[in-house]
Design an enzyme around this catalytic site. Structure first.
Site, PDB file in Angstrom:
ATOM      1  N   TYR A  10     -14.774   6.248 -12.585  1.00 56.52           N
ATOM      2  CA  TYR A  10     -14.840   4.985 -11.851  1.00 56.52           C
ATOM      3  C   TYR A  10     -15.411   3.878 -12.731  1.00 56.52           C
ATOM      4  CZ  TYR A  10     -15.516   1.839  -7.876  1.00 56.52           C
ATOM      5  OH  TYR A  10     -15.458   0.766  -7.008  1.00 56.52           O
ATOM      6  N   THR A  13     -18.922  -0.711   4.380  1.00 57.08           N
ATOM      7  CA  THR A  13     -17.602  -0.342   4.885  1.00 57.08           C
ATOM      8  C   THR A  13     -17.588   1.143   5.227  1.00 57.08           C
ATOM      9  OG1 THR A  13     -16.657   0.306   2.746  1.00 57.08           O
ATOM     10  CG2 THR A  13     -16.582  -2.048   3.330  1.00 57.08           C
ATOM     11  N   LYS A  36     -13.463   0.419 -14.023  1.00 59.41           N
ATOM     12  CA  LYS A  36     -13.916  -0.916 -13.651  1.00 59.41           C
ATOM     13  C   LYS A  36     -14.345  -1.737 -14.872  1.00 59.41           C
ATOM     14  CE  LYS A  36     -13.109  -0.463  -9.281  1.00 59.41           C
ATOM     15  NZ  LYS A  36     -12.011  -1.216  -8.647  1.00 59.41           N
ATOM     16  N   ASP A  50       3.287   2.149  -4.584  1.00 60.27           N
ATOM     17  CA  ASP A  50       2.419   2.994  -5.396  1.00 60.27           C
ATOM     18  C   ASP A  50       2.112   2.170  -6.641  1.00 60.27           C
ATOM     19  OD1 ASP A  50       1.280   4.736  -7.213  1.00 60.27           O
ATOM     20  OD2 ASP A  50       2.777   6.306  -6.971  1.00 60.27           O
ATOM     21  N   VAL A  51       0.871   1.726  -6.793  1.00 65.34           N
ATOM     22  CA  VAL A  51       0.550   0.790  -7.867  1.00 65.34           C
ATOM     23  C   VAL A  51       0.700   1.404  -9.249  1.00 65.34           C
ATOM     24  CG1 VAL A  51      -0.975  -0.613  -6.423  1.00 65.34           C
ATOM     25  CG2 VAL A  51      -1.943   1.302  -7.745  1.00 65.34           C
ATOM     26  N   VAL A  64     -21.228  -2.326  -0.396  1.00 66.24           N
ATOM     27  CA  VAL A  64     -20.615  -3.061   0.716  1.00 66.24           C
ATOM     28  C   VAL A  64     -20.576  -2.160   1.940  1.00 66.24           C
ATOM     29  CG1 VAL A  64     -18.610  -4.371   1.498  1.00 66.24           C
ATOM     30  CG2 VAL A  64     -19.179  -4.312  -0.939  1.00 66.24           C
ATOM     31  N   ASP A  96       0.858  -1.188   0.000  1.00 65.07           N
ATOM     32  CA  ASP A  96       0.000   0.000   0.000  1.00 65.07           C
ATOM     33  C   ASP A  96       0.892   1.235   0.000  1.00 65.07           C
ATOM     34  OD1 ASP A  96      -2.142   1.903   0.521  1.00 65.07           O
ATOM     35  OD2 ASP A  96      -3.261   0.271   1.443  1.00 65.07           O
TER      36      ASP A  96
END
Length: 268
Positions: A162, A197, A166, A71-72, A195, A47
């Site tokens: 977004y 969260t 996806k 850092d992806v 979800v 992460d």
């Protein structure tokens, strides 16, 4: 000729020995990591935030875990992490591309900067991760990759950055599944709906409206998403690749008419 005798119970589920989970410092990524560690996997948590607290929690409970800063969106950083996994464990059997961000902005409110950032993290990050991890998984005899997409990658969601990221992740998963099958690497996408969260905090009106459209009548619990991740990583899904697994309480398949019928109750 009589059929061979079969065991009364199936063989125990086998989970990957070494798994890399991104976005694992908190939230769903941390839950996936904890669950894998409880099942005997050595989990590498990655992460931009500090994964050390979750790693300590896992190791204090008797599990095996290693923290990485990642850092992806940085290709070199991905190779640094996978090289570290190779040095410490000698193998990699599973990858969960969980890192992602969301910006709930309507189409005309979405700036180029937001568009670029969301796609860079949610889609390009997964591409870079698969590309960096696949050779080590190949050398380990194969493995499983789970890309955390969304029902926003199956419908026309109002937030274009977004939704596009996806939908792209859905296509990326299918492309990778075909290319990596000769290396015995399976790639599937997981598509949660709403979800329960902390990410929903402060969005009460949005949550209430969305829940009215869910035939199951509630958001998913985080553990229900983790259970699906575990299944897709395990040997129980050995013949699944290039698949979309939807966990949404029936929202995509029936949500529209569920809500119409509720709104029209007594008028039919």
């Amino acid at each position: 000729m009589s059929e061979p005798e079969r065991p009364a119970y199936p063989e125990p589920v086998r989970y990957p020995a070494v798994v890399l989970v991104t976005g694992a410092a908190a939230g769903m990524g941390a839950e996936h990591a904890r669950a894998l560690a409880r099942r005997g996997s050595h989990v590498h948590l990655a992460d931009v935030a500090d994964c050390a607290p979750v790693v300590r929690e896992i190791t204090d409970a008797g599990g095996r875990a290693t923290a990485h800063r990642l850092d992806v969106t940085d290709s070199a950083a991905w190779h640094t992490v996978t090289d570290a996994v190779r040095r410490t464990c000698g193998r990699l059997d599973g990858l969960v591309n969980n890192a992602g961000i969301s910006r709930r902005l309507r189409f005309m409110d979405t700036t180029e900067e937001v568009w670029d950032r969301v796609l860079r993290i949610n889609l390009t990050g997964a591409f870079l991760g698969i590309r960096a991890s696949a050779p080590l998984m190949r050398d380990s005899g194969g493995g499983a990759i789970v890309n955390i997409s969304s029902i926003s990658g199956q419908i026309g969601y109002f937030s274009p950055s977004y939704s596009a990221s996806k939908w792209g992740l859905t296509g990326l998963s299918k492309s990778a599944a075909g290319e990596l099958a000769p290396w015995n690497i399976r790639v599937n996408s997981l598509h949660p709906g709403l979800v329960a969260t902390g990410l929903l905090a402060g969005s009460d009106a949005f949550v209430a409206g969305a829940t009215r459209s869910i035939p199951a009548g509630r958001p998913a619990e985080p553990a229900e998403i983790t259970d699906a991740v575990l299944f897709l990583l395990s040997d129980r899904s050995a013949y699944m690749t290039g698949s979309e697994v939807t966990l949404d309480g029936g929202l995509v398949s029936n949500g529209l008419y569920h809500r119409i019928l509720d709104d029209a109750e007594g008028a039919l």
